[in-house]
Design a protein around this motif. Sequence first.
Motif, PDB file in Angstrom:
ATOM      1  N   ARG A 281      30.897  47.758  45.613  1.00  0.00           N
ATOM      2  CA  ARG A 281      31.384  46.504  45.038  1.00  0.00           C
ATOM      3  C   ARG A 281      32.732  46.664  44.331  1.00  0.00           C
ATOM      4  O   ARG A 281      33.484  45.708  44.204  1.00  0.00           O
ATOM      5  CB  ARG A 281      30.348  45.965  44.051  1.00  0.00           C
ATOM      6  CG  ARG A 281      29.131  45.374  44.734  1.00  0.00           C
ATOM      7  CD  ARG A 281      28.057  45.024  43.702  1.00  0.00           C
ATOM      8  NE  ARG A 281      26.942  44.315  44.266  1.00  0.00           N
ATOM      9  CZ  ARG A 281      25.955  44.875  44.938  1.00  0.00           C
ATOM     10  NH1 ARG A 281      25.950  46.179  45.146  1.00  0.00           N
ATOM     11  NH2 ARG A 281      24.958  44.154  45.419  1.00  0.00           N
TER      12      ARG A 281
ATOM     13  N   GLN B   7      35.312  48.669  45.220  1.00  0.00           N
ATOM     14  CA  GLN B   7      36.454  48.873  46.112  1.00  0.00           C
ATOM     15  C   GLN B   7      37.240  47.586  46.358  1.00  0.00           C
ATOM     16  O   GLN B   7      38.450  47.573  46.189  1.00  0.00           O
ATOM     17  CB  GLN B   7      36.023  49.512  47.417  1.00  0.00           C
ATOM     18  CG  GLN B   7      37.191  49.881  48.302  1.00  0.00           C
ATOM     19  CD  GLN B   7      36.775  50.651  49.530  1.00  0.00           C
ATOM     20  OE1 GLN B   7      35.618  51.030  49.671  1.00  0.00           O
ATOM     21  NE2 GLN B   7      37.697  50.863  50.430  1.00  0.00           N
ATOM     22  N   PRO B   8      36.591  46.475  46.742  1.00  0.00           N
ATOM     23  CA  PRO B   8      37.393  45.260  46.940  1.00  0.00           C
ATOM     24  C   PRO B   8      37.880  44.637  45.628  1.00  0.00           C
ATOM     25  O   PRO B   8      38.850  43.892  45.618  1.00  0.00           O
ATOM     26  CB  PRO B   8      36.438  44.311  47.670  1.00  0.00           C
ATOM     27  CG  PRO B   8      35.078  44.837  47.425  1.00  0.00           C
ATOM     28  CD  PRO B   8      35.200  46.300  47.157  1.00  0.00           C
TER      29      PRO B   8
ATOM     30  N   SER C  49      38.852  46.398  42.670  1.00  0.00           N
ATOM     31  CA  SER C  49      39.996  47.138  42.125  1.00  0.00           C
ATOM     32  C   SER C  49      39.955  48.576  42.645  1.00  0.00           C
ATOM     33  O   SER C  49      39.008  49.309  42.367  1.00  0.00           O
ATOM     34  CB  SER C  49      39.946  47.148  40.600  1.00  0.00           C
ATOM     35  OG  SER C  49      40.870  48.078  40.079  1.00  0.00           O
ATOM     36  N   GLU C  50      40.990  48.952  43.370  1.00  0.00           N
ATOM     37  CA  GLU C  50      41.046  50.318  43.895  1.00  0.00           C
ATOM     38  C   GLU C  50      41.193  51.340  42.766  1.00  0.00           C
ATOM     39  O   GLU C  50      40.670  52.439  42.849  1.00  0.00           O
ATOM     40  CB  GLU C  50      42.182  50.446  44.906  1.00  0.00           C
ATOM     41  CG  GLU C  50      41.897  49.698  46.192  1.00  0.00           C
ATOM     42  CD  GLU C  50      43.033  49.766  47.195  1.00  0.00           C
ATOM     43  OE1 GLU C  50      44.174  50.076  46.803  1.00  0.00           O
ATOM     44  OE2 GLU C  50      42.759  49.499  48.382  1.00  0.00           O
TER      45      GLU C  50
ATOM     46  N   TYR D  29      37.852  51.792  41.312  1.00  0.00           N
ATOM     47  CA  TYR D  29      37.067  52.536  42.297  1.00  0.00           C
ATOM     48  C   TYR D  29      37.301  54.037  42.146  1.00  0.00           C
ATOM     49  O   TYR D  29      36.365  54.823  42.070  1.00  0.00           O
ATOM     50  CB  TYR D  29      37.424  52.071  43.711  1.00  0.00           C
ATOM     51  CG  TYR D  29      36.754  52.858  44.811  1.00  0.00           C
ATOM     52  CD1 TYR D  29      35.510  52.484  45.293  1.00  0.00           C
ATOM     53  CD2 TYR D  29      37.365  53.989  45.353  1.00  0.00           C
ATOM     54  CE1 TYR D  29      34.889  53.210  46.302  1.00  0.00           C
ATOM     55  CE2 TYR D  29      36.752  54.710  46.363  1.00  0.00           C
ATOM     56  CZ  TYR D  29      35.514  54.321  46.828  1.00  0.00           C
ATOM     57  OH  TYR D  29      34.900  55.048  47.816  1.00  0.00           O
TER      58      TYR D  29
ATOM     59  N   ASN E 148      40.849  52.868  55.045  1.00  0.00           N
ATOM     60  CA  ASN E 148      40.083  51.618  55.037  1.00  0.00           C
ATOM     61  C   ASN E 148      41.010  50.410  54.967  1.00  0.00           C
ATOM     62  O   ASN E 148      40.778  49.405  55.638  1.00  0.00           O
ATOM     63  CB  ASN E 148      39.101  51.587  53.867  1.00  0.00           C
ATOM     64  CG  ASN E 148      37.943  52.532  54.052  1.00  0.00           C
ATOM     65  OD1 ASN E 148      37.670  52.990  55.157  1.00  0.00           O
ATOM     66  ND2 ASN E 148      37.259  52.855  52.968  1.00  0.00           N
ATOM     67  N   ALA E 149      42.065  50.508  54.156  1.00  0.00           N
ATOM     68  CA  ALA E 149      43.019  49.402  54.041  1.00  0.00           C
ATOM     69  C   ALA E 149      43.734  49.176  55.367  1.00  0.00           C
ATOM     70  O   ALA E 149      43.944  48.037  55.779  1.00  0.00           O
ATOM     71  CB  ALA E 149      44.021  49.695  52.931  1.00  0.00           C
TER      72      ALA E 149
ATOM     73  N   ARG F 139      41.327  47.483  57.788  1.00  0.00           N
ATOM     74  CA  ARG F 139      41.135  46.071  57.424  1.00  0.00           C
ATOM     75  C   ARG F 139      42.335  45.237  57.841  1.00  0.00           C
ATOM     76  O   ARG F 139      42.181  44.137  58.358  1.00  0.00           O
ATOM     77  CB  ARG F 139      40.888  45.920  55.919  1.00  0.00           C
ATOM     78  CG  ARG F 139      39.471  46.217  55.496  1.00  0.00           C
ATOM     79  CD  ARG F 139      39.186  45.717  54.090  1.00  0.00           C
ATOM     80  NE  ARG F 139      40.166  46.135  53.106  1.00  0.00           N
ATOM     81  CZ  ARG F 139      40.102  47.252  52.379  1.00  0.00           C
ATOM     82  NH1 ARG F 139      39.087  48.064  52.523  1.00  0.00           N
ATOM     83  NH2 ARG F 139      41.046  47.555  51.502  1.00  0.00           N
ATOM     84  N   SER F 140      43.532  45.767  57.626  1.00  0.00           N
ATOM     85  CA  SER F 140      44.731  44.993  57.999  1.00  0.00           C
ATOM     86  C   SER F 140      44.846  44.870  59.521  1.00  0.00           C
ATOM     87  O   SER F 140      45.272  43.843  60.031  1.00  0.00           O
ATOM     88  CB  SER F 140      45.995  45.605  57.404  1.00  0.00           C
ATOM     89  OG  SER F 140      46.251  46.871  57.958  1.00  0.00           O
TER      90      SER F 140
ATOM     91  N   THR G   3      42.411  42.166  60.552  1.00  0.00           N
ATOM     92  CA  THR G   3      42.967  40.855  60.214  1.00  0.00           C
ATOM     93  C   THR G   3      44.038  40.462  61.211  1.00  0.00           C
ATOM     94  O   THR G   3      44.077  39.331  61.695  1.00  0.00           O
ATOM     95  CB  THR G   3      43.547  40.871  58.785  1.00  0.00           C
ATOM     96  OG1 THR G   3      42.513  41.239  57.881  1.00  0.00           O
ATOM     97  CG2 THR G   3      44.117  39.518  58.414  1.00  0.00           C
TER      98      THR G   3
END
Length: 177
Positions: free
Chosen positions: A115, A117-118, A120-121, A124, A150-151, A154-155, A158
């Motif tokens: 929870r 991670q999305p 605040s890195e 985290y 992971n970023a 995700r990009s 998207t």
Amino acid sequence: MRCPFCQHTDSRVLESRAAEAGQSVRRRRECLNCKRRFTTYERIEYVSITVIKRDGQRESFDRSKLLRGVVRACEKTGIPLGRLEAFVDEIEAELQQQATPEVSSSDIGEMVLLRLQPLSEVAYVRFASVYRQFQGIRDFIETLDRLQENARSRSQQTLSRDCFSFELEGVDKLRSF
């Protein structure tokens, strides 16, 4: 409900209303025997959760201890305390819904990290450094590399989703001709 005055077991409810911000129900009652009035409260009884620590010791789940850890990890990130309290409420609710009353501290730690991670890195990485007992800079670098990967994924997801929806819009426009 037993009357506190005469111990008679029959009473009637005169009034019911929510109390304690909806966490309980307050009832005004009247004893059918002595006619005296009294108040009762009805609350949800939660199953106590036992946390199994790394060394095998067992202790009761302490919501405030979890909140302290999350607040410490989120210091100076700008996340409001109300959001962090809701964050801990979500974890506690998930623990209450599990089939077993025992949970390992590592499972709780993973729930927090998932929870955080999305949210605040920075928080985290701070939480992970304590929870996973980082020994040196290499542990930080590995965690940062995983976050970066992971970023990127995700990009890319998207971007591919946006391209797909753009292609669908083009197909729809062609069909309308």
